[in-house]
Write a protein that holds these residues in place. Sequence first.
Motif, PDB file in Angstrom:
ATOM      1  N   THR A 167      47.003  44.914  80.294  1.00 52.08           N
ATOM      2  CA  THR A 167      47.363  46.319  80.456  1.00 52.08           C
ATOM      3  C   THR A 167      48.121  46.717  79.198  1.00 52.08           C
ATOM      4  O   THR A 167      49.282  46.338  79.027  1.00 52.08           O
ATOM      5  CB  THR A 167      48.232  46.527  81.707  1.00 52.08           C
ATOM      6  N   PRO A 168      47.455  47.425  78.286  1.00 49.04           N
ATOM      7  CA  PRO A 168      48.086  47.751  77.002  1.00 49.04           C
ATOM      8  C   PRO A 168      49.072  48.914  77.089  1.00 49.04           C
ATOM      9  O   PRO A 168      48.975  49.764  77.967  1.00 49.04           O
ATOM     10  CB  PRO A 168      46.892  48.124  76.115  1.00 49.04           C
ATOM     11  N   THR A 169      50.001  48.931  76.149  1.00 53.10           N
ATOM     12  CA  THR A 169      50.931  50.048  76.014  1.00 53.10           C
ATOM     13  C   THR A 169      50.369  51.102  75.071  1.00 53.10           C
ATOM     14  O   THR A 169      50.872  52.218  75.026  1.00 53.10           O
ATOM     15  CB  THR A 169      52.300  49.588  75.488  1.00 53.10           C
ATOM     16  N   GLU A 170      49.354  50.735  74.309  1.00 53.11           N
ATOM     17  CA  GLU A 170      48.660  51.646  73.403  1.00 53.11           C
ATOM     18  C   GLU A 170      47.203  51.707  73.843  1.00 53.11           C
ATOM     19  O   GLU A 170      46.839  51.123  74.859  1.00 53.11           O
ATOM     20  CB  GLU A 170      48.745  51.132  71.963  1.00 53.11           C
ATOM     21  N   SER A 171      46.372  52.339  73.066  1.00 52.06           N
ATOM     22  CA  SER A 171      44.953  52.411  73.402  1.00 52.06           C
ATOM     23  C   SER A 171      44.329  51.013  73.348  1.00 52.06           C
ATOM     24  O   SER A 171      44.823  50.120  72.650  1.00 52.06           O
ATOM     25  CB  SER A 171      44.217  53.337  72.429  1.00 52.06           C
ATOM     26  N   ILE A 172      43.241  50.843  74.064  1.00 52.93           N
ATOM     27  CA  ILE A 172      42.548  49.557  74.032  1.00 52.93           C
ATOM     28  C   ILE A 172      41.994  49.295  72.632  1.00 52.93           C
ATOM     29  O   ILE A 172      41.937  48.149  72.187  1.00 52.93           O
ATOM     30  CB  ILE A 172      41.447  49.459  75.122  1.00 52.93           C
ATOM     31  N   GLU A 173      41.635  50.343  71.916  1.00 55.67           N
ATOM     32  CA  GLU A 173      41.140  50.176  70.547  1.00 55.67           C
ATOM     33  C   GLU A 173      42.218  49.578  69.646  1.00 55.67           C
ATOM     34  O   GLU A 173      41.960  48.627  68.905  1.00 55.67           O
ATOM     35  CB  GLU A 173      40.657  51.528  69.973  1.00 55.67           C
ATOM     36  N   LYS A 174      43.436  50.114  69.737  1.00 57.04           N
ATOM     37  CA  LYS A 174      44.544  49.583  68.934  1.00 57.04           C
ATOM     38  C   LYS A 174      44.903  48.169  69.364  1.00 57.04           C
ATOM     39  O   LYS A 174      45.233  47.319  68.538  1.00 57.04           O
ATOM     40  CB  LYS A 174      45.767  50.497  69.034  1.00 57.04           C
ATOM     41  N   THR A 175      44.836  47.922  70.643  1.00 52.46           N
ATOM     42  CA  THR A 175      45.172  46.592  71.150  1.00 52.46           C
ATOM     43  C   THR A 175      44.154  45.561  70.680  1.00 52.46           C
ATOM     44  O   THR A 175      44.529  44.466  70.246  1.00 52.46           O
ATOM     45  CB  THR A 175      45.265  46.618  72.689  1.00 52.46           C
ATOM     46  N   ALA A 176      42.869  45.891  70.746  1.00 54.36           N
ATOM     47  CA  ALA A 176      41.830  44.971  70.267  1.00 54.36           C
ATOM     48  C   ALA A 176      41.997  44.718  68.770  1.00 54.36           C
ATOM     49  O   ALA A 176      41.892  43.576  68.304  1.00 54.36           O
ATOM     50  CB  ALA A 176      40.443  45.536  70.566  1.00 54.36           C
ATOM     51  N   GLN A 177      42.275  45.765  68.019  1.00 59.91           N
ATOM     52  CA  GLN A 177      42.492  45.626  66.575  1.00 59.91           C
ATOM     53  C   GLN A 177      43.708  44.737  66.306  1.00 59.91           C
ATOM     54  O   GLN A 177      43.683  43.884  65.408  1.00 59.91           O
ATOM     55  CB  GLN A 177      42.679  46.999  65.940  1.00 59.91           C
ATOM     56  N   LEU A 178      44.766  44.932  67.066  1.00 61.45           N
ATOM     57  CA  LEU A 178      45.979  44.132  66.923  1.00 61.45           C
ATOM     58  C   LEU A 178      45.682  42.652  67.142  1.00 61.45           C
ATOM     59  O   LEU A 178      46.059  41.803  66.334  1.00 61.45           O
ATOM     60  CB  LEU A 178      47.032  44.623  67.917  1.00 61.45           C
ATOM     61  N   LEU A 179      45.010  42.335  68.242  1.00 60.28           N
ATOM     62  CA  LEU A 179      44.714  40.941  68.565  1.00 60.28           C
ATOM     63  C   LEU A 179      43.778  40.299  67.551  1.00 60.28           C
ATOM     64  O   LEU A 179      44.048  39.210  67.051  1.00 60.28           O
ATOM     65  CB  LEU A 179      44.125  40.838  69.968  1.00 60.28           C
ATOM     66  N   LYS A 180      42.670  40.981  67.272  1.00 62.10           N
ATOM     67  CA  LYS A 180      41.700  40.410  66.344  1.00 62.10           C
ATOM     68  C   LYS A 180      42.266  40.328  64.930  1.00 62.10           C
ATOM     69  O   LYS A 180      42.128  39.306  64.257  1.00 62.10           O
ATOM     70  CB  LYS A 180      40.399  41.212  66.372  1.00 62.10           C
ATOM     71  N   GLY A 181      42.918  41.390  64.487  1.00 58.98           N
ATOM     72  CA  GLY A 181      43.494  41.397  63.146  1.00 58.98           C
ATOM     73  C   GLY A 181      44.648  40.426  62.996  1.00 58.98           C
ATOM     74  O   GLY A 181      44.760  39.725  61.992  1.00 58.98           O
TER      75      GLY A 181
END
Length: 143
Positions: free
Chosen positions: A60-74
């Motif tokens: 359950t992200p605190t930001e958008s799922i797009e930002k969360t995916a970018q955060l994890l992958k990056g």
Amino acid sequence: MRLNPQTYALTAVCHERHRIFQRTENADLMIATFFRYRDQSRYLLHRFVFMPDHLHVLLTPTESIEKTAQLLKGGYSFAIRKQYAGEVWQAGYHAHRVINTEDYRNQLSYIANNPAKRHLEQFLHIHTHFLDRLDPTPAAWAE
């Protein structure tokens, strides 16, 4: 912490299905990445599983799922660059937004059963080894 009330099942696949998470050091680094960002209150981490060539995570992200995916992958790509010289991730990801309690349970079940489908029940990097560190079911999906 203000949470986005949306929970997602996120799947990310390694570049060309390379078995990056087959190596314990690589999987451990991804686990550390998961918990580092969770501890920074970037999301609630409910369940995850690492397969040799991809991962599934329920969060359950605190930001958008797009930002969360970018955060994890990056974040992982940056952290592993000393251990792994090649491309880490395939472009994109799959994010399924959980819509109700039954869907949440289905996602938990899918994550729990994914290793058995591939005969990897003893694979070290499944969520059951970290149950004491995972966040509880969001109130929206608890009964």
